[in-house]
Design a protein around this motif. Structure first.
Motif, short mmCIF file in Angstrom:
data_model
loop_
_atom_site.label_atom_id
_atom_site.label_comp_id
_atom_site.label_asym_id
_atom_site.label_seq_id
_atom_site.Cartn_x
_atom_site.Cartn_y
_atom_site.Cartn_z
N THR A 118 -9.83 -0.53 -20.46
CA THR A 118 -9.82 0.92 -20.27
C THR A 118 -9.32 1.63 -21.51
N LYS A 119 -8.31 1.06 -22.15
CA LYS A 119 -7.78 1.65 -23.38
C LYS A 119 -8.84 1.64 -24.47
N ALA A 147 -11.33 4.47 -23.79
CA ALA A 147 -10.80 5.82 -24.01
C ALA A 147 -10.33 6.05 -25.43
N VAL A 151 -4.89 7.33 -20.40
CA VAL A 151 -5.30 6.57 -19.23
C VAL A 151 -4.07 6.23 -18.39
N HIS A 187 -7.25 5.21 -13.64
CA HIS A 187 -8.35 4.69 -14.44
C HIS A 187 -8.47 3.18 -14.27
N TRP A 188 -7.35 2.48 -14.22
CA TRP A 188 -7.38 1.03 -14.04
C TRP A 188 -8.04 0.66 -12.72
N SER A 243 -1.26 14.45 -20.05
CA SER A 243 -2.64 14.42 -20.52
C SER A 243 -3.00 15.76 -21.13
#
Length: 534
Positions: free
Chosen positions: A291-292, A295, A302, A306-307, A519
């Motif tokens: 995911t990192k 993004a 994240v 998201h995970w 965020s």
């Protein structure tokens, strides 16, 4: 001097004092002032009917030539013809005084008009029109225009032509027409600049980053089904988030080009996500690392949401690659794991049993929830191929994947699938449902194929819809008095998939610590607003 040539009319209302005439006329003394007392006797003699005495030093007819400020004088000749004599008639005495007095009264009532110069009548229709410039005004304006051209450096000829329009209304129309032309020219310049912006690499790169954030949002409803129109509506409502000028959205031609650009970028983003997820399976990276990586370029933060979402996406990709027999990038042995068994349809279990020479039913009964139980694979070496690198994966994915846009390659593949499905149905002779408990919807004998090798995101959307339905069922089973909400039920299901994925792909076995970082505002806007009902 006028008082010596014209009758005089008494001003104001008649006075009652005896020093003035009873008919409203001024007496000779009043009219001529203090120096006129010598004539009062003559006036009194005239009122009593006697002749005025002769005045020494004046020749014959001198009184007739004198002008009296009282009224008028006249001369007449006596009937004996011995010479001319003059008499001033005032009042109403004597046989000739009545007619003369009436004439004097009538003349006193007339307006003073003699001697006033009248302008000659002009037959021109614009004569006297204040909106039309006269020649003298035109000349003066041109002189001033010449001075202005020297100060400002503008065209003298154009200013003179503007003055020669001849009227204020014409000049106003000329000004309005010039402004309209300038506005039209400005719009053309703005349109050219917007087209240049739309074609620039920086604009496309920024738009792609924000659209990537949209596709990575944990709250997005679907990935290809009705995504393009919903994303375009979101772009129009939040154009400041995407840094898109309003004029670009208002222009029909530019809006069409922008819509096509968004469609192409979404296609590319879908391929990028699928390629990175495939690479993560090959490298057995944890979902946090994956995911990192997704993004990294779009600049979003994240978190666990998201995970959870991408753990579910990776699980769906495992099943999809197994179902379409796509082992070019990842071998079947790498794709399959015990944790997938609860999500496999019956027809897929049969396929895996045959290819891997295993018994999934026995494994499922033996482990009783222990998804980590090992088993020996008796897999032909031909089924296991070396994985491709990530760049090759990206290239293959972008060429083969489908994001909802039609293409010649896509149409050919779908046609082949339909033909193969029709052939299978004719051979099987059964009208079985395309997707059900026994059938996954992939190519199978006797059933219509729903998911071809290019339909991963269609499969992804249908799987996500199944999770939504499952969450609603769980809430309904709890009853109306339960504190369980649909959002919590949906979140809990995704958390279970994340836990299974974390067991299968622990990565470096170090769980990243969530930092309390906020965020970006534009990311929050996307996650809180980009979703819709299904």
């Amino acid at each position: 001097m006028l008082l010596q040539h014209f009758p005089v009319r008494a001003q104001g209302a008649p006075q009652t004092k005896q020093s003035h005439s009873t008919s409203g006329l001024l007496t000779p003394d009043a009219a001529r002032g203090p120096g006129s007392r010598s004539h009062s006797g003559s006036v009194q003699s005239a009122r009593s009917g006697s002749r005025p005495p002769s005045v020494t030093g004046l020749g014959t007819g001198s009184i007739g030539r004198a002008r009296s400020p009282l009224g008028f004088t006249h001369t007449y000749k006596p009937s004996n013809g011995t010479g001319s004599q003059s008499q001033t008639a005032v009042g109403t005495s004597g046989p000739h005084d009545s007619s003369q007095s009436a004439t004097s009264d009538a003349s006193l009532d007339e307006l003073i008009t003699a001697g006033v110069r009248r302008r000659r009548t002009d037959s021109s229709p614009t004569h006297g029109d204040p909106t039309v410039l006269t020649p003298i005004h035109t000349k003066r304006l041109k002189v001033y225009a010449t001075k202005v051209t020297g100060d400002l450096g503008v065209s003298e000829e154009e200013l003179h032509d503007f003055i020669d329009t001849g009227g204020i209304y014409h000049m106003l129309i000329d000004i309005k027409a010039t402004l309209l032309r300038q506005t039209d020219d400005a719009k053309k310049v703005e349109l050219a600049l917007l087209k240049e912006l739309l074609d620039s690499k920086d604009f496309k790169s920024g738009l792609q980053n924000h659209l990537t954030a949209c596709m990575l949002s944990p709250n997005i409803t679907t990935y290809v089904t009705d995504v393009h129109p919903h994303v375009m509506d979101f772009v129009r409502d939040h154009h400041n988030v995407f840094k898109i000028p309003v004029a670009m959205l208002e222009d029909v031609e530019l809006n069409v080009q922008l819509s096509k650009l968004v469609s192409d970028l979404l296609f590319s983003i879908h391929g990028n996500i699928k390629a990175k997820l495939t690479t993560s399976i090959v490298k057995r990276s944890s979902i946090m690392e994956t995911t990192k990586s997704l993004a990294h370029h779009c600049g979003i933060e994240v978190d666990s949401m998201h995970w959870n979402r991408f753990a579910f996406l990776r699980r769906c990709l495992h099943i999809f690659l197994i179902s379409v027999d796509n082992y070019k990038a990842v071998s079947l042995k790498v794709l399959f794991s015990n944790s997938l068994i609860p999500s496999l349809h019956k027809d897929l279990c049969v396929k895996i049993n045959k290819k891997l020479s295993i018994d999934i039913d026995a494994i499922e009964c033996g482990i009783h929830g222990n998804v980590d139980q090992d088993f020996e694979l008796d897999t032909p070496s031909a089924d296991i191929e070396d994985p491709l690198d990530e760049d090759q994966l990206m290239h293959d994915t972008e060429n083969a994947d489908n994001s909802g846009n039609g293409g010649s390659q896509q149409e050919d593949e779908d046609k082949n699938v339909r033909d193969e499905g029709a052939e299978d149905e004719s051979q099987g002779g059964e009208d079985l449902p395309a997707v059900g408990e026994e059938n996954s919807g992939f190519k199978s004998k006797g059933r219509r194929t729903v998911y071809s090798s290019t339909k991963f995101w269609k499969f992804m959307d249908d799987s996500l819809e199944g999770i939504h339905k499952l969450a609603k069922i769980q809430v309904a089973e709890q009853g109306p008095n339960s504190s369980l909400t649909y959002e919590h039920a949906f979140h809990d299901i995704l958390v279970e998939y994340f836990q299974l994925d974390l067991v299968e792909f622990p990565g470096r076995r170090v769980v990243l610590k969530l930092l309390s970082t906020s965020s970006p505002q534009w990311q929050t806007t996307i996650q809180n607003n980009l979703f819709w009902e299904i």
